[in-house]
Write a protein that holds these residues in place. Sequence first.
Motif, mmCIF file in Angstrom:
data_model
loop_
_atom_site.group_PDB
_atom_site.id
_atom_site.type_symbol
_atom_site.label_atom_id
_atom_site.label_comp_id
_atom_site.label_asym_id
_atom_site.label_seq_id
_atom_site.Cartn_x
_atom_site.Cartn_y
_atom_site.Cartn_z
ATOM 1 N N UNK A 52 0.711 -1.274 -0.050
ATOM 2 C CA UNK A 52 -0.062 0.036 0.100
ATOM 3 C C UNK A 52 0.984 1.296 -0.135
ATOM 4 N N UNK A 53 0.225 2.206 -0.875
ATOM 5 C CA UNK A 53 1.012 3.376 -0.655
ATOM 6 C C UNK A 53 0.513 4.369 0.588
ATOM 7 N N UNK A 54 1.258 5.000 1.055
ATOM 8 C CA UNK A 54 0.801 5.925 2.435
ATOM 9 C C UNK A 54 -0.150 6.986 2.138
ATOM 10 N N UNK A 55 -1.109 7.097 2.794
ATOM 11 C CA UNK A 55 -1.960 8.147 2.952
ATOM 12 C C UNK A 55 -1.938 8.979 4.019
ATOM 13 N N UNK A 56 -1.394 10.207 3.889
ATOM 14 C CA UNK A 56 -0.716 10.837 5.204
ATOM 15 C C UNK A 56 -1.406 12.307 5.072
ATOM 16 N N UNK A 57 -1.320 12.977 6.180
ATOM 17 C CA UNK A 57 -1.745 14.408 6.409
ATOM 18 C C UNK A 57 -0.751 15.307 7.033
ATOM 19 N N UNK A 58 0.202 14.606 7.616
ATOM 20 C CA UNK A 58 1.282 15.467 8.285
ATOM 21 C C UNK A 58 2.646 14.855 7.722
ATOM 22 N N UNK A 59 3.608 15.835 7.227
ATOM 23 C CA UNK A 59 4.660 15.714 6.680
ATOM 24 C C UNK A 59 5.924 16.329 7.061
ATOM 25 N N UNK A 60 7.158 15.745 7.032
ATOM 26 C CA UNK A 60 8.171 16.593 6.916
ATOM 27 C C UNK A 60 8.825 16.595 5.993
ATOM 28 N N UNK A 61 9.069 17.937 5.668
ATOM 29 C CA UNK A 61 9.709 18.148 4.140
ATOM 30 C C UNK A 61 11.250 18.774 4.424
ATOM 31 N N UNK A 62 12.075 18.432 3.505
ATOM 32 C CA UNK A 62 13.172 19.211 3.203
ATOM 33 C C UNK A 62 12.977 20.056 2.011
ATOM 34 N N UNK A 63 13.135 21.310 2.130
ATOM 35 C CA UNK A 63 12.542 22.445 0.884
ATOM 36 C C UNK A 63 13.639 23.355 0.783
ATOM 37 N N UNK A 64 13.681 23.578 -0.613
ATOM 38 C CA UNK A 64 14.579 25.002 -0.948
ATOM 39 C C UNK A 64 13.838 26.065 -1.407
ATOM 40 N N UNK A 110 11.901 31.165 6.933
ATOM 41 C CA UNK A 110 12.799 30.882 6.216
ATOM 42 C C UNK A 110 12.850 31.958 5.008
ATOM 43 N N UNK A 111 13.890 32.286 4.604
ATOM 44 C CA UNK A 111 14.260 33.330 3.451
ATOM 45 C C UNK A 111 14.463 32.776 2.160
ATOM 46 N N UNK A 112 14.485 33.576 1.201
ATOM 47 C CA UNK A 112 14.550 33.074 -0.362
ATOM 48 C C UNK A 112 15.934 32.299 -0.290
ATOM 49 N N UNK A 113 16.201 31.460 -0.996
ATOM 50 C CA UNK A 113 17.071 30.590 -1.447
ATOM 51 C C UNK A 113 17.640 29.740 -0.261
ATOM 52 N N UNK A 114 17.180 29.764 0.908
ATOM 53 C CA UNK A 114 17.658 28.985 2.170
ATOM 54 C C UNK A 114 17.018 27.589 1.915
ATOM 55 N N UNK A 115 17.929 26.697 2.396
ATOM 56 C CA UNK A 115 17.221 25.110 2.566
ATOM 57 C C UNK A 115 16.838 24.882 4.077
#
Length: 602
Positions: free
Chosen positions: A489-501, A550-555
């Motif tokens: 099964x694929x997960x069905x989720x509503x709370x995630x931790x993300x790594x973003x740029x 988090x500002x522009x261009x920050x990871x």
Amino acid sequence: MLSTMLLDQDFVATVIAPKQEVIKAGVWRCPICTYDNEDSMSECDICGVLRNPLVKFSGNSNRTAANFKRLSSLDMPSSEREKNILIESELGAEGPNSSSASLGRDGRSVVKGRETASDSGSKPEILNSSMSSVSLSSKSRTENANEDKDKSNLQYKPESWMMPDQAEGRLSQLNLAIVGHVDSGKSTLSGRLLHLLGRISQKEMHKYEKEAKQQGKGSFAYAWALDESAEERERGITMTVAVAFFNSKKYHVVLLDSPGHRDFVPNMISGATQADAAILVVDASVGSFEAGLDAIGGQTREHAQLIRSFGVDQIIVVVNKMDVVEYSQERFDMIKQKLGTFLRSCGFKDSSVLWIPVSAMENQNLVATPSDTRLFTWFHGPCLLDAIDSLQLPARDYSKPLLMPICDIIKSQSQGQVSACGKLETGAIRTGSKVLVMPSRVVATVRSMERDSQVCSIARAGDNVTVNLQGIEGNRVTAGGVLCHPDFLVHVANQLELKILVLDVTVPILIGSQLELHVHHAKEAARVVKILSLLDPKTGKVTKKSPRCILAKQNAVVEVVLQGSVCVEEYAKSRALGRVSLRSSGRTVAVGLVSQIMKTQD
Ligand code: GTP
Ligand code: MG
């Protein structure tokens, strides 16, 4: 500083406040035809639109339509089916610049967009951080809130038919997204290619030319092959992704002609998430190329950032409308230098970017070497078709369990059948296979399948197919859902931790920021509940814990809570289902990946 931040936060929250669907007790209002349905109805009594499709997200009032159109002239199977199909509208809203959907008389979805785009601004900036550093630095924690109960005890073993058979002798499929700024000539280029390669007959072309001329849109004749709806033709812009195909020497190429207008970026995203490679079309005309690269509303810029974040690393930059600049080498070199710098900052390697000057209108350098002396005296590279053949196919995961994100639903009202369209990301299916339809958790049987309007019995990773399902009600299959293996099964989720740029935004991302999360074909309203850390873009190491913004261009690593649930995987387990983009006020503000699933539906 604090007051500015609070103001920004309020602004963001106001702009994309969730729409109230339930207007009075016991009744819900259809977002498409506005009919008030009884609470017990799962789909609109009048127009059949689903009440709770997975694909929904907050917005003021407007909604987007189905992302895809399989071209009736090139791709639709039979006239009988055309009469009966109803392409489910994808019920999402886009914020202030969004589009809305209604069902046309022919039962196909028609998109209503705003006449003009208003841009919320940010200053021109070059993105320094490499997106690849974000997308490659994923490590999910071992302590995961979401235990793989279903999967841990099972070792998946692919069956022999699932692996491709070289003896089948069929060309490998290359999914090619055509992206770029509005009016750069994407549809004209696609139409021209299809015509030159025999996918549009001379008779059909004459018809398009005649009709386009009659409506005073003579220059759009080739684009009309892709822009099928009355509104697209009237406005002269693409609104939904058009899917068409042709065969090159090496590949069976599936073209995904995307809309360039910023109002339809969510539709573009839906196409681009399926791409193995992309053609980025830029308009060489003076002023137009510059507009595409502008930080405020430049779609050359946003599309390039988005496709890179979806893992597309090979692109062909088609410098189109070279006829307008007299096939000037100087102009081509200037575009190559400027755009090349930007593409490098997005994480594209120079060696994976091909530059081809063309004129779609004058048929220069598309499927043969140019005939115009002003071009062939200085350009000695491949024509576009040869450039397409030089692309490399990404590795396909045939040996993993099935995962097919659903981009569109086709319902046959007369026969009560439902079909799911999409690209198999991993695994394989064949007629008779049992599939689990998520998030409904209903097992269905594959009754039949079509690839490019042709019936097929097996589909494997990389294939773009329409899967006709048996044993499931139409309203249990939703765009933004996923077909998967019944035991995996694929997960069905509503709370995630993300790594973003974070991209070049002027409004920082704060705790409480309301955003739209896009993952494969699903969209959902998301609220930032924690900013865990800022990361060094090169090493991925934590540079600051619990920053205020988090500002522009920050990871950064953030935690988001979604308004509804989405089918999702951690990036380490599935790249296709673990890549996300975050949008706000009609602009992409961040791209990234799912580093951890925090909370699942069950
Ligand atoms: P969207 O899908 O709305 O973003 O537009 P598009 O990129 O698909 O552009 P489209 O193909 O609709 O073309 C826009 C206009 O550019 C039309 O008037 C075309 O005739 C014109 N055009 C396209 N290619 C060329 C070209 O090579 N030369 C010239 N002179 N005009 C072109
Ligand atoms: Mg177009």
